[in-house]
Write a protein that holds these residues in place. Sequence first.
Motif, PDB file in Angstrom:
ATOM      1  N   GLU A  60       0.872  -1.181   0.000  1.00  0.00           N
ATOM      2  CA  GLU A  60       0.000   0.000   0.000  1.00  0.00           C
ATOM      3  C   GLU A  60       0.912   1.234   0.000  1.00  0.00           C
ATOM      4  O   GLU A  60       1.759   1.378   0.878  1.00  0.00           O
ATOM      5  N   SER A 139      -5.573  -4.245  -6.799  1.00  0.00           N
ATOM      6  CA  SER A 139      -6.751  -3.503  -6.315  1.00  0.00           C
ATOM      7  C   SER A 139      -6.346  -2.050  -6.080  1.00  0.00           C
ATOM      8  O   SER A 139      -6.424  -1.530  -4.957  1.00  0.00           O
ATOM      9  N   ASP A 311     -12.435  -0.767  -7.898  1.00  0.00           N
ATOM     10  CA  ASP A 311     -12.728   0.376  -8.785  1.00  0.00           C
ATOM     11  C   ASP A 311     -11.941   0.335 -10.084  1.00  0.00           C
ATOM     12  O   ASP A 311     -12.319   0.995 -11.057  1.00  0.00           O
TER      13      ASP A 311
HETATM   14  P1  FAD Z   1      -9.360   1.691  -2.794  1.00  0.00           P
HETATM   15  O1  FAD Z   1     -10.174   1.355  -1.630  1.00  0.00           O
HETATM   16  O2  FAD Z   1      -9.328   3.120  -3.219  1.00  0.00           O
HETATM   17  O3  FAD Z   1      -7.909   1.183  -2.515  1.00  0.00           O
HETATM   18  C1  FAD Z   1      -6.900   1.320  -3.472  1.00  0.00           C
HETATM   19  C2  FAD Z   1      -5.582   1.503  -2.742  1.00  0.00           C
HETATM   20  O4  FAD Z   1      -4.565   1.118  -3.614  1.00  0.00           O
HETATM   21  C3  FAD Z   1      -5.307   2.945  -2.402  1.00  0.00           C
HETATM   22  O5  FAD Z   1      -5.157   3.117  -1.017  1.00  0.00           O
HETATM   23  C4  FAD Z   1      -4.030   3.281  -3.132  1.00  0.00           C
HETATM   24  O6  FAD Z   1      -3.157   4.070  -2.372  1.00  0.00           O
HETATM   25  C5  FAD Z   1      -3.425   1.911  -3.362  1.00  0.00           C
HETATM   26  N1  FAD Z   1      -2.588   1.839  -4.536  1.00  0.00           N
HETATM   27  C6  FAD Z   1      -2.900   2.197  -5.806  1.00  0.00           C
HETATM   28  N2  FAD Z   1      -1.880   1.932  -6.625  1.00  0.00           N
HETATM   29  C7  FAD Z   1      -0.904   1.394  -5.866  1.00  0.00           C
HETATM   30  C8  FAD Z   1       0.383   0.937  -6.157  1.00  0.00           C
HETATM   31  N3  FAD Z   1       0.858   0.959  -7.389  1.00  0.00           N
HETATM   32  N4  FAD Z   1       1.130   0.459  -5.159  1.00  0.00           N
HETATM   33  C9  FAD Z   1       0.623   0.411  -3.892  1.00  0.00           C
HETATM   34  N5  FAD Z   1      -0.567   0.839  -3.564  1.00  0.00           N
HETATM   35  C10 FAD Z   1      -1.329   1.317  -4.547  1.00  0.00           C
HETATM   36  N6  FAD Z   1     -18.425   3.643  -1.968  1.00  0.00           N
HETATM   37  C11 FAD Z   1     -19.627   3.232  -1.540  1.00  0.00           C
HETATM   38  O7  FAD Z   1     -20.078   2.153  -1.952  1.00  0.00           O
HETATM   39  N7  FAD Z   1     -20.340   3.968  -0.655  1.00  0.00           N
HETATM   40  C12 FAD Z   1     -19.878   5.148  -0.163  1.00  0.00           C
HETATM   41  O8  FAD Z   1     -20.536   5.798   0.633  1.00  0.00           O
HETATM   42  C13 FAD Z   1     -18.644   5.623  -0.614  1.00  0.00           C
HETATM   43  N8  FAD Z   1     -18.138   6.810  -0.168  1.00  0.00           N
HETATM   44  C14 FAD Z   1     -16.905   7.207  -0.586  1.00  0.00           C
HETATM   45  C15 FAD Z   1     -16.404   8.426  -0.127  1.00  0.00           C
HETATM   46  C16 FAD Z   1     -15.160   8.853  -0.532  1.00  0.00           C
HETATM   47  C17 FAD Z   1     -14.646  10.165  -0.054  1.00  0.00           C
HETATM   48  C18 FAD Z   1     -14.392   8.058  -1.404  1.00  0.00           C
HETATM   49  C19 FAD Z   1     -13.028   8.507  -1.844  1.00  0.00           C
HETATM   50  C20 FAD Z   1     -14.874   6.849  -1.866  1.00  0.00           C
HETATM   51  C21 FAD Z   1     -16.132   6.416  -1.470  1.00  0.00           C
HETATM   52  N9  FAD Z   1     -16.670   5.223  -1.936  1.00  0.00           N
HETATM   53  C22 FAD Z   1     -17.913   4.810  -1.525  1.00  0.00           C
HETATM   54  C23 FAD Z   1     -15.966   4.403  -2.925  1.00  0.00           C
HETATM   55  C24 FAD Z   1     -15.246   3.252  -2.264  1.00  0.00           C
HETATM   56  O9  FAD Z   1     -14.436   3.747  -1.256  1.00  0.00           O
HETATM   57  C25 FAD Z   1     -14.441   2.546  -3.323  1.00  0.00           C
HETATM   58  O10 FAD Z   1     -15.328   2.030  -4.285  1.00  0.00           O
HETATM   59  C26 FAD Z   1     -13.629   1.416  -2.770  1.00  0.00           C
HETATM   60  O11 FAD Z   1     -12.786   1.862  -1.775  1.00  0.00           O
HETATM   61  C27 FAD Z   1     -12.827   0.791  -3.898  1.00  0.00           C
HETATM   62  O12 FAD Z   1     -11.961  -0.164  -3.402  1.00  0.00           O
HETATM   63  P2  FAD Z   1     -10.599  -0.469  -4.132  1.00  0.00           P
HETATM   64  O13 FAD Z   1      -9.907  -1.521  -3.356  1.00  0.00           O
HETATM   65  O14 FAD Z   1     -10.857  -0.721  -5.558  1.00  0.00           O
HETATM   66  O15 FAD Z   1      -9.804   0.891  -4.069  1.00  0.00           O
END
Ligand code: FAD
Length: 851
Positions: A60, A139, A311
Motif C-alpha cells: 500500500e 486492487s 474500482d
Molecule cells: P481503494 O479502496 O481506493 O484502494 C486502493 C488503494 O490502492 C489505495 O489506497 C491506493 O493508495 C493503493 N494503490 C494504488 N496503486 C498502488 C500501487 N501501485 N502500489 C501500492 N498501492 C497502490 N463507496 C460506496 O459504496 N459507498 C460510499 O458511501 C462511498 N463513499 C466514498 C467516499 C469517498 C470520499 C471516497 C473517496 C470513496 C467512497 N466510496 C464509496 C468508494 C469506495 O471507497 C471505493 O469504491 C472502494 O474503496 C474501492 O476499493 P478499491 O480496493 O478498488 O480501491
Amino acid sequence: MTRDGMETDPPHSPPTHEHVGTHTMPSRKRILIVGGVAGGASAAARARRLSEDAEIVMFERGEHISFANCGLPYHIGEIIPKRKSLLVQTADGMRKRFRIDVRTRCEVTRIDRSRREVLVRNLETAEEHAEPYDALILSPGAEPLRPPIPGADDPHVFTLRNLADMDAIKRVLDEEKPAAALVVGGGYIGLEMAENLRHRRAAVTLVELAPQVFTAADPEMVEPIHQQLRLHGVDLRLETSVTAIQQTDGSLRVLLSTGESVSCGLVILAVGVRPEVHLARAAGLEIGPTGGIVVDAHLRTSDPNIYAVGDAVEVTHLVSRQKASIPLAGPANRQGRIAADNVLGGESVYGFSQGTAICKVFDLAIGMTGMSERALKQAGAAYEKIYIHPSSHAGYYPGAMPISLKLLFDPGNGKILGTQAVGADGVDKRIDVLATALQAGLTVRDLARLELSYAPPYGSAKDPVNYAGLVASNVLDGLVKLCHVEDVTDPAEDQLLLDVRDVKELESGTIPGAKNVPLDDLRDRLDELPRDREILAFCQVGLRGYLACRILTQHGFRCRNLTGGYKTYRAARAISSNGDGAVKEVTDDTGQQAPQPAETDAPPAEVVKEIDARGLQCPGPIMQLRAELEGVGENQAVSILVADPGFPNDVVAWCESTGHQLLSVVPEEGACRATIAKRARPAATAAPATGPSELSKNKTVVVFSGDLDKALAGFIIANGAAAMGSKVTMFFTFWGLNVLRKDQKVSVSKNLVERMFGRMMPRGPNKLKLSKMNMGGLGAAMIKGIMRSKGVDPLPKLIQTAQEAGVRLVACSMSMDLMGIRREELIDGVEEGGVAMYLGQAEAGNVNLFI
Ligand code: FAD
C-alpha cells in the motif's frame, strides 16, 4: 464486513452463491496484493482464511491500510469526531491476526509478467527492489479526476481520496476557518462534502455542469435533493462550470462559466474518478472501453496469473449486460474475496454489478439500483415506469416521512429494470429490498406478493415495495393506462387534462389548461367531459387519478392516469426550469450575506401559532396551514413544521396563489419549518403560471335547489373559491332556503299554508335528499357514509367552514316571503337580500353559478 474496509472476520461464512467449485490447496504459494484498502484488504484476509500456508504480501503506497474512505467527508464535517474511528484495521492488526506481510508506504511501480515479479519502491527510502509472485491481485482503486482548470494546482484546491487528503482539508478548516468553500461536482462525494462543509459553518457554493446533481439518478428524482441543498443554505449552481481559479489576497476567486465569480477559502474538486490502470496498462494487460482493467468472470485479467478487483476493473451490468465502471465499496469487497478464492484454486464467479448506491444529503437520502430511465433510453430498451409517494411507515405513527419511489420495469414481462427513491426515512430499506429483487430476476408482480416485516413504527401493511408492485401490476394487467409528465406538459387537441383533486388543493397550483372535477363529484359530472377526447387524469400523487381512470374507463371514456400525479409533475418541471421558485434558507449563521425574503411593505407579523404537521402527507400540510391561517388575525403568522421534502416549493406556490406571505423556510429536526404571515391581499408576487388566475375577482353562487348533492357541490365550490382569495356570495332562493334552515323547530307565527309548507319541506342540511337515487333516504345516508369514510366534511361542516372563510350567505327575501320562512328559522349569520343585491354582487364577479 465493514462498509468500506476489509472483511474483518467471519471465517466460517459459507461460500456466496457466486462461489462454485472447491479449493485445491497448492503448496506454499506467494500471493502479492497491490492496494491495501477495500478490495486489497478483503483479498488478503480471505486468502489467509483459505490457506495458512500461503505467503501473502500486501503493498500500500499510503500510510494506512483498510481505512474507511466512505467516512472521510464525515470526519471533515466532525460528524465522526475521532480520526482513528476511520482506521478499520491497522497494518499491525493485520499482521497479528492474519500473518499478512503488510508493506505500507510501498508503491508497486512495475509488473514484469515474464519474470512474474513486481518492482516495489519504498516511498520512505526511495529504494526499489523486485518481489516475485505466483499470483498477483491488483486492487489499486480509482483516482479523482483533476480537470485542466487554470489555477487548479493551488494548494487550497483539493480532491478527496484518502486520509492524507482528508487531513489536508481538515487542517485548512481547523486553522484558517474559511468563511466560504466551493465544491465542484455534484456526485456523491461532492454532495457529502457540501453537507459536511456546511456542518463546519462555511458558506458553500456547489457548482455542477449538468442540470442536476447525482446524475446516476433521473432528474425528477433528484429535485428534492436540490431543494434540500438550498434549504440548508447551499448555493447550488447547475449547468455551470468553473473556468479558472485565481489567488487574491489570501483567498481564492473562482470564475464561473456564467461570468460570475465566487470568493472562498478552499475548493474541493469532486468531478468524478477514473480507474487507476497505469500499472496494468504498462504491463500490457487489456484495458476495456470504459477505461477499466478487463477481467473474466473469475476476475482474472488477460494474464492468467494476475487478478484485478475493485474500482480499477470493468464490470458487466446486471440489467444492460454492457461493460460498465461502477466504483463502489460493496463490489470491491466482494471481488477481493472472490479473487482470493480463485488464486487459491477455487472457481468463484463474480456475477454482475447493478449500481446499488445511496447518498445522504442533509436530512434526505437518495438511493438507486439497476438502470435509470436515462440509461434505458440510451440503450434503446423498452421500459415502463411508475411513481409512488407513500410514507416510510404508517402515517398515524409519529415520524412518518414521505418517500418518492420510481420503479422501472419491462412492459412485456414485468421484470424489474431499476428503481430510485428519495426521502428522509426508509429509503435504504426499500432500495435494498428492490436491489435483492432485481438480482433475483423478480417481476413487479413478485413485488406485490413479497411478505415484508410490518409494525406501525417500521412500515405499512402494504409496504411501499408491495405498493409499487401493485401499481405496476395494474399497468401490466391493463387496469389502467399511464401517461407521463411529457404527455401532460403539451397535450394534443384531442386530449383533456383532468385534475381530480379537491378545489382547495389547486391553491398550490395545477397543470395549465386542466379542468377540475374533484374525484368525489366525478360520477355526477360525467356529462361535462368530452367523449371524443382522451382524458389525461391526475391528482396529487397518482391514487385518485387511478380511481378516476377506473370510473371513466367503465363509463366508456378513453383515459390515462398521470403516474406520480402533480407531485411528480412539479418535480420534473422544477428540474426543467432549473429550480425556479426554489426557496433559500433565511439565516445568517454562515457569516455571509444570507438569502433574504423578497422586500415587502407589509407590516411585521408575529408568530401566534406553531403547528407540527410532520405526520401529514401532501397535501395535508397545506390544508392544515390554510385552516390555521383562517383562525389567526391579519398580519399574524403561523409557523408549520413539515416532513414532506416537496413542501418548500409547495408553500411558495400556495402563498403566491393566496396572497399570504412566506416569511421563511428553514431546516429543523430533519424536516423544514415554514413561517407564513396572513395577509389580506395578494402580495407583490404574481400569481403563478400554473395556478388559477384572476384570484381577486368575486364569485356568486345562486342556490336554487334544496337537494343534498347540489348543495354539497355549491358549498365545495364556494369554499374552494374563498380559499383562493375570492369574495364569495351565495344567494339562496326557493328550495335552496331549506339548506339554511335550523334543525330544530322554531316557534314563529305562520298562517295555515305557511305551516303546511314548513312541515313538508326539509328542515336544514341534515334532512336534505339526494337529487337522484335517494331511495327513501337510503341514498342520502349512503353518500353521507361514503363522505365520512373518505374524510369529506358533511354539509353542516361545509356551511360552517364557508361562514368562517367569509362566504356571505344571503337568503332571498322574496322567496322567504313566498315560502313562509321566517328569519328566526335560518341559521345564524345569514343575511337577507333581494335581486338588486344579488345582481350587484354578480356584476362585480367573474364567476356566477346557478345550482
Ligand atoms: P481503494 O479502496 O481506493 O484502494 C486502493 C488503494 O490502492 C489505495 O489506497 C491506493 O493508495 C493503493 N494503490 C494504488 N496503486 C498502488 C500501487 N501501485 N502500489 C501500492 N498501492 C497502490 N463507496 C460506496 O459504496 N459507498 C460510499 O458511501 C462511498 N463513499 C466514498 C467516499 C469517498 C470520499 C471516497 C473517496 C470513496 C467512497 N466510496 C464509496 C468508494 C469506495 O471507497 C471505493 O469504491 C472502494 O474503496 C474501492 O476499493 P478499491 O480496493 O478498488 O480501491
